[in-house]
Design a protein around this motif. Sequence first.
Motif, PDB file in Angstrom:
ATOM      1  N   ASN A 143     -15.282   1.728  -1.019  1.00  0.00           N
ATOM      2  CA  ASN A 143     -14.411   2.840  -1.380  1.00  0.00           C
ATOM      3  C   ASN A 143     -15.270   4.099  -1.465  1.00  0.00           C
ATOM      4  O   ASN A 143     -16.055   4.251  -2.400  1.00  0.00           O
ATOM      5  CB  ASN A 143     -13.761   2.468  -2.720  1.00  0.00           C
ATOM      6  CG  ASN A 143     -12.895   3.566  -3.285  1.00  0.00           C
ATOM      7  OD1 ASN A 143     -12.764   4.638  -2.691  1.00  0.00           O
ATOM      8  ND2 ASN A 143     -12.314   3.304  -4.429  1.00  0.00           N
ATOM      9  N   THR A 185      -8.022  -2.087   6.511  1.00  0.00           N
ATOM     10  CA  THR A 185      -7.489  -1.147   7.494  1.00  0.00           C
ATOM     11  C   THR A 185      -7.220  -1.804   8.838  1.00  0.00           C
ATOM     12  O   THR A 185      -6.755  -1.164   9.749  1.00  0.00           O
ATOM     13  CB  THR A 185      -8.491  -0.017   7.730  1.00  0.00           C
ATOM     14  OG1 THR A 185      -9.718  -0.596   8.156  1.00  0.00           O
ATOM     15  CG2 THR A 185      -8.696   0.809   6.492  1.00  0.00           C
ATOM     16  N   GLN A 186      -7.521  -3.095   8.964  1.00  0.00           N
ATOM     17  CA  GLN A 186      -7.367  -3.686  10.291  1.00  0.00           C
ATOM     18  C   GLN A 186      -5.948  -4.082  10.644  1.00  0.00           C
ATOM     19  O   GLN A 186      -5.711  -4.697  11.668  1.00  0.00           O
ATOM     20  CB  GLN A 186      -8.305  -4.868  10.449  1.00  0.00           C
ATOM     21  CG  GLN A 186      -9.744  -4.352  10.529  1.00  0.00           C
ATOM     22  CD  GLN A 186     -10.662  -5.378  11.090  1.00  0.00           C
ATOM     23  OE1 GLN A 186     -10.309  -6.537  11.169  1.00  0.00           O
ATOM     24  NE2 GLN A 186     -11.847  -4.958  11.488  1.00  0.00           N
ATOM     25  N   HIS A 188     -11.289  -6.158   6.938  1.00  0.00           N
ATOM     26  CA  HIS A 188     -11.123  -4.856   6.301  1.00  0.00           C
ATOM     27  C   HIS A 188      -9.636  -4.550   6.173  1.00  0.00           C
ATOM     28  O   HIS A 188      -8.882  -4.775   7.103  1.00  0.00           O
ATOM     29  CB  HIS A 188     -11.807  -3.809   7.177  1.00  0.00           C
ATOM     30  CG  HIS A 188     -12.072  -2.525   6.477  1.00  0.00           C
ATOM     31  ND1 HIS A 188     -11.102  -1.572   6.334  1.00  0.00           N
ATOM     32  CD2 HIS A 188     -13.167  -2.036   5.872  1.00  0.00           C
ATOM     33  CE1 HIS A 188     -11.618  -0.538   5.669  1.00  0.00           C
ATOM     34  NE2 HIS A 188     -12.870  -0.804   5.381  1.00  0.00           N
ATOM     35  N   THR A 243     -16.338  -7.101   3.874  1.00  0.00           N
ATOM     36  CA  THR A 243     -15.066  -7.544   4.422  1.00  0.00           C
ATOM     37  C   THR A 243     -14.935  -7.177   5.893  1.00  0.00           C
ATOM     38  O   THR A 243     -13.846  -7.002   6.391  1.00  0.00           O
ATOM     39  CB  THR A 243     -13.924  -6.891   3.631  1.00  0.00           C
ATOM     40  OG1 THR A 243     -14.210  -5.497   3.510  1.00  0.00           O
ATOM     41  CG2 THR A 243     -13.789  -7.504   2.271  1.00  0.00           C
ATOM     42  N   GLY A 272     -16.903  -1.606   4.043  1.00  0.00           N
ATOM     43  CA  GLY A 272     -15.593  -1.489   3.407  1.00  0.00           C
ATOM     44  C   GLY A 272     -15.662  -0.958   1.989  1.00  0.00           C
ATOM     45  O   GLY A 272     -14.845  -1.318   1.130  1.00  0.00           O
ATOM     46  N   SER A 316     -13.761   1.474  10.849  1.00  0.00           N
ATOM     47  CA  SER A 316     -12.793   1.649   9.753  1.00  0.00           C
ATOM     48  C   SER A 316     -11.373   1.749  10.307  1.00  0.00           C
ATOM     49  O   SER A 316     -10.443   2.017   9.561  1.00  0.00           O
ATOM     50  CB  SER A 316     -13.124   2.912   8.956  1.00  0.00           C
ATOM     51  OG  SER A 316     -12.746   4.072   9.672  1.00  0.00           O
TER      52      SER A 316
END
Lengths: 686, 686
Positions: free
Chosen positions: B39, B562-563, B560, B556, B37, B140
Amino acid sequence: MSTRNVPEVAKQSKTDVFIIGAGPAGLMAAWWMARCGINARIIDKRGTKVINGHADGLRPRTDELFASMGGGIQEKIEAESYMFENLKNWVRGPDGKLTRIHTQLLCRNYVDDLPSPFLPTTISQGRIERFIIDGIDEISQGKFQVERGVMADTFTYDASLENDPNGYPIELTLRTLSDSEANPKPAPGAFGGRDVVAKGNMPRDELTHPTAPKEAPGTVEVVKARYLIGCDGGHSWLRRQLDYKTEGSTTDSVWGTMDIIPMTDFPDIFFPGFIKTDLGTLMIIPRERNLTRIYVPFSDEANGERFDRSSITLENIVAKAKKFFAPYTLDFKVCEWWTVYQVGQRVSESNQHPGNRIFLAGDAVHMHSPKVGLGMNTSMQDGYNVGWKIAMVAAGAIRDENAFLSTYAGERYPVAKQLVKFDRTLFGDHGKVDPENFRKNHVEFRDFSDGFKLEYPESVLVSQSTSKQTAATGLTVGESFKHHRVLAHATSQLCWTTKLFQSDGRFRIVLMAGDVSEPDQMARVKKLCDQLESEKKDASGKETSLLHNRYPYRFTFGQHPTQDKTLSTGQHPSITFLHEKPRTSMISLLAIHSAVKSTESLTVFDFPAALYGPFDAGYHGYDYTRILVDEAVHYDRYCDGRAYDRWGIDRTRGAVVVVRPDMHVGWVGDLEDSDALVSYFATILK
Amino acid sequence: MSTRNVPEVAKQSKTDVFIIGAGPAGLMAAWWMARCGINARIIDKRGTKVINGHADGLRPRTDELFASMGGGIQEKIEAESYMFENLKNWVRGPDGKLTRIHTQLLCRNYVDDLPSPFLPTTISQGRIERFIIDGIDEISQGKFQVERGVMADTFTYDASLENDPNGYPIELTLRTLSDSEANPKPAPGAFGGRDVVAKGNMPRDELTHPTAPKEAPGTVEVVKARYLIGCDGGHSWLRRQLDYKTEGSTTDSVWGTMDIIPMTDFPDIFFPGFIKTDLGTLMIIPRERNLTRIYVPFSDEANGERFDRSSITLENIVAKAKKFFAPYTLDFKVCEWWTVYQVGQRVSESNQHPGNRIFLAGDAVHMHSPKVGLGMNTSMQDGYNVGWKIAMVAAGAIRDENAFLSTYAGERYPVAKQLVKFDRTLFGDHGKVDPENFRKNHVEFRDFSDGFKLEYPESVLVSQSTSKQTAATGLTVGESFKHHRVLAHATSQLCWTTKLFQSDGRFRIVLMAGDVSEPDQMARVKKLCDQLESEKKDASGKETSLLHNRYPYRFTFGQHPTQDKTLSTGQHPSITFLHEKPRTSMISLLAIHSAVKSTESLTVFDFPAALYGPFDAGYHGYDYTRILVDEAVHYDRYCDGRAYDRWGIDRTRGAVVVVRPDMHVGWVGDLEDSDALVSYFATILK
Ligand SMILES: Cc1cc2nc3c(=O)[nH]c(=O)nc-3n(C[C@H](O)[C@H](O)[C@H](O)COP(=O)(O)OP(=O)(O)OC[C@H]3O[C@@H](n4cnc5c(N)ncnc54)[C@H](O)[C@@H]3O)c2cc1C
Ligand SMILES: Cc1cc2nc3c(=O)[nH]c(=O)nc-3n(C[C@H](O)[C@H](O)[C@H](O)COP(=O)(O)OP(=O)(O)OC[C@H]3O[C@@H](n4cnc5c(N)ncnc54)[C@H](O)[C@@H]3O)c2cc1C
């Protein structure tokens, strides 16, 4: 058969094969239709496939079918499934203490023997359905999909069209359901007020799956079909339309079942097991994704009276389970699924209509205790069996369609009866379970339940009478092939025979070529190959060769009309998926010889041309993949050179084995028995 | 470093980690960013990933990384790849006849030993890239994707920000390319006028893959980054920006290479092989999907002069190959890919900028003959090594970031040098190949090329000095763990240790618990566990336990951001994928004991609580999966109870092994060496 009540304006359509019900049985039959490019449809009244719960035990034999179907179905299942071994028996003694008294090995010995390439496992029915659906989607390039939320409403049958090859004797009306009809709400309080729902534990890709676009609710359609397969489950609507009675009874055995992520200090919660106490016997089935299924018996509370199972809630199941586990704790935050059921042990009076146009498969035929772990497996094997047979007939490949199709009932109906008998023996007439009894019967029925002894009888497809069983004592005519791992002579590749016997509708002549390093034996191999290749007058008087052009390949895999998807990238229209070698005949010849270390001295071109030819001037040239050897290699422990021994074949003289498209052995003989071999096919194919 | 020339209006942005190049090296590094996770961004100037051609040899060690990464990457690769064994040597004798003179076994013995869970195979680079890309997409949830058709154009570095933890010392300008810039046309006549193109032989899913949406061509962006990884290939743009020289030379060895579906009567076309004639030595590499790669030497035609390789066409390659194969025929209708290249053997003067903010990986560091079959493997291993290290630092987990990051150069730069040396030895200074030489050197360099002897030196991560190597003589500190198949004590499940050592950024303390059926030994195990669990003052003076809360888990995964995709189905927001057990510490403890048959007498609860606790009141309760045993089972031939022997560990007294997040052994000691163990982590983690 019901009367018709259809709006005048209803849509009219025709299809060759119609499948009612997209559970395990229906999906396997549908897979064959997709695979063979048959004009077919499949409906299910439910709005989604099964997502959680239901069946969960997967047998090696079923895995073998998945491996043969390809498309990664078997590999995907294996990657997610849970190995099922070491059954633990616990009892509560007179002192009230819970003790483990015995561990029972469930699994055969894979080190000294090789029962199957695959192990018995557990995995949710929903995942299995998922992977078959994905497989259908892939081979049909998205064109063949389950029509969901569609119900078969009326059925008529015109027996006068039964023997008309262009006739559509079956007529159904279909009705598109509303979302609420198609997706019944789970019982209120289903999760006992707990702050969790099942979906949280799903694999990430589980919640979407390919489904055909839906018509408006209430849409009615009249569809005519040549063949109809009822895979519509234990309460089969089609069985009722056909007025088939069921034999057997509903027992007074009521069970509550829950799939939970257990929170416990019971040490054997991730082993299969029984806990026997004065409350009855509880059963534990561990599973993938940290789940354990717990079967809690309720029947005794009924005191012999008929019992209202709808009154049982998840809280009741938990409360009772806790009593079994005490002094160990049992709790959970996640219950993925739960249900209460009453065991019925019934068989339909038939699984096939006498006209050979209508078939029943799966739970529509056999109903029994879920705990026997064979419902889903038998249903899939039914669907697979009827699927390939109807596909062959629909493609026009079969000489005597009635004789051929009636092998479905001939082979699968005795299995249905045997299954229910097994269930009664294992769980008693009352559907209850006794660990000691289970242990004894598990062993006694093992050959049947593992699918080793199904005893498919003599038929056009099973020719014991023309076989010489002594040539391959370990490959019984009528039974499923015993798979082994073998080495490809000209490539170093290893494969399980499941992979050689791809489900593509072809029969395989497996030439167990024996010790080809002996010139005499190679001469026998050549002679047989010559006979199979030589052109002889067929029934119609044409000169054809058994191997190459007597029975041209009927299916369009690789040239399926739906494959235009791939054409958009601009390649030559005739080129799709060149790694698939062309199939030209319904019969494929391959050799597995036993001449250890001969890969140095013999090349493919030292074998008869039938084993590497014909030369494919299209793209592939010669075929280097159809000569294999039963030889141990230093880079794999399963390719151990012991296949001939298991097959009961003389290492010098070999044998010939016909493997049917469903991997059952159809015929066995010596290398000199080519006449019987030729007749085997002449009886079946046209 | 180049001067800036950027429109005033350019978009400005920041990222923690920036990766240039999405080949094998860049994708592996990117996978770690997705997994943790972080950036991060990854660009590639090309409009698509590699689709065909390029590298094709996959080593077992790389497969082990894929297995550890999960997501089915390894399984998907294995299902498609081609087993690589039995190198055939052919020579043309003085009489002009072509004869096979020798077969060389390439593969180690997997029956008596167990070099790896995986075999050496061949498979197109494009497929491997595909599966990593899919893996990144999955973890992701579609949010981290390669930005394609984007080129890094200028680079500046502000060394004054190097030691500023909030600083972004790197600045790049990026330019979005037009479609024609991003997708250079293949050379004209690429397929020699043949009526076929490569795509016809592709797997069905190959032609689409996840890619980030593209900006308008010409769009310029200025991006600042904390860390930069140059994975931009042999002609590395970043290497030139950094002014790193390459040592070595371009040889005069020119090769034409083609991937064809061969049509031939040469019997060994699907084995690896050499054909040595007076024209030089031709090389054969068989592959998946009926392909064979043929390397045809052209250097001799240059007569020592520099050679214009752009003049060579596919027709030239075919014509010359035919001469090698004569009297056998060689033809094809399908050529999936072809190229002509000149062998360079070079190493960049460095793979890491002294400020520990900029790294080079893959071909940007080492250039050599493709035929050594290690370019792609080493590049992926580079990317994996630098990826996890930067992810750890970016997540703030590391005490001495400079010491930690400089282990990248410390470990991977010697490998780069060794690789080029190996290449020179194998193929000579001229990049040519001599089969006899190949055979000798294949064996001599085998431990290196198989990844068994990489000799990672002493560092914060490799603590030979505090280790007691005698406790586990088979698990060398600094080398990769020797994987074996083991049995889970409380579940019957089997797994390769690759699966125990999931790539999730955690260090594993593997407690080789020895014979726990001996009370004395169990007492030693308990004592060690107590010490690891007990709360002690850490560097900051806080009372913490090494195992539970001294080094909290930094990533994470499972939460995450994005989940949210999964939340749309309505479940409780905190519940996603409950089959993933929660990770709370950077250190995970697991035990592999050697007490055969003790699964009957010992339950998990007879072990110290550190091995099944803490109780997860969230969903999972106790953990039944972290106690394993080195014991042979009757249902698997690889779980053979011989792991301790291979690891060189005393079956009674056991040992303790630290496995790093990349599966290299970091430390080894006795059960009494907990102080050294505690210091190992104190040096690395914060
Ligand atoms: C609630 C439940 C729990 C079970 N638990 C277990 C277990 O624990 N272990 C075990 O081994 N087995 C269990 N089973 C049995 C196992 O699931 C079955 O053996 C297996 O699913 C049978 O497959 P099938 O395809 O024959 O029928 P089903 O899976 O029942 O599929 C029949 C399908 O037909 C559809 N259908 C029915 N009528 C119509 C119509 N008129 N028009 C359109 N569609 C129609 C239904 O919607 C259904 O999808 C369970 C089954 C159920 C229903
Ligand atoms: C034509 C060819 C044939 C090969 N054949 C073989 C073989 O037969 N066997 C073998 O083992 N190996 C072979 N290799 C080598 C093998 O492919 C490499 O070892 C491997 O790909 C190296 O991986 P990498 O990620 O380091 O670099 P690459 O795979 O080269 O990837 C580098 C990426 O960076 C991108 N890039 C470069 N500069 C920029 C920039 N400024 N901005 C944005 N993106 C940029 C490129 O587009 C490229 O996608 C071949 C390589 C090539 C190019």
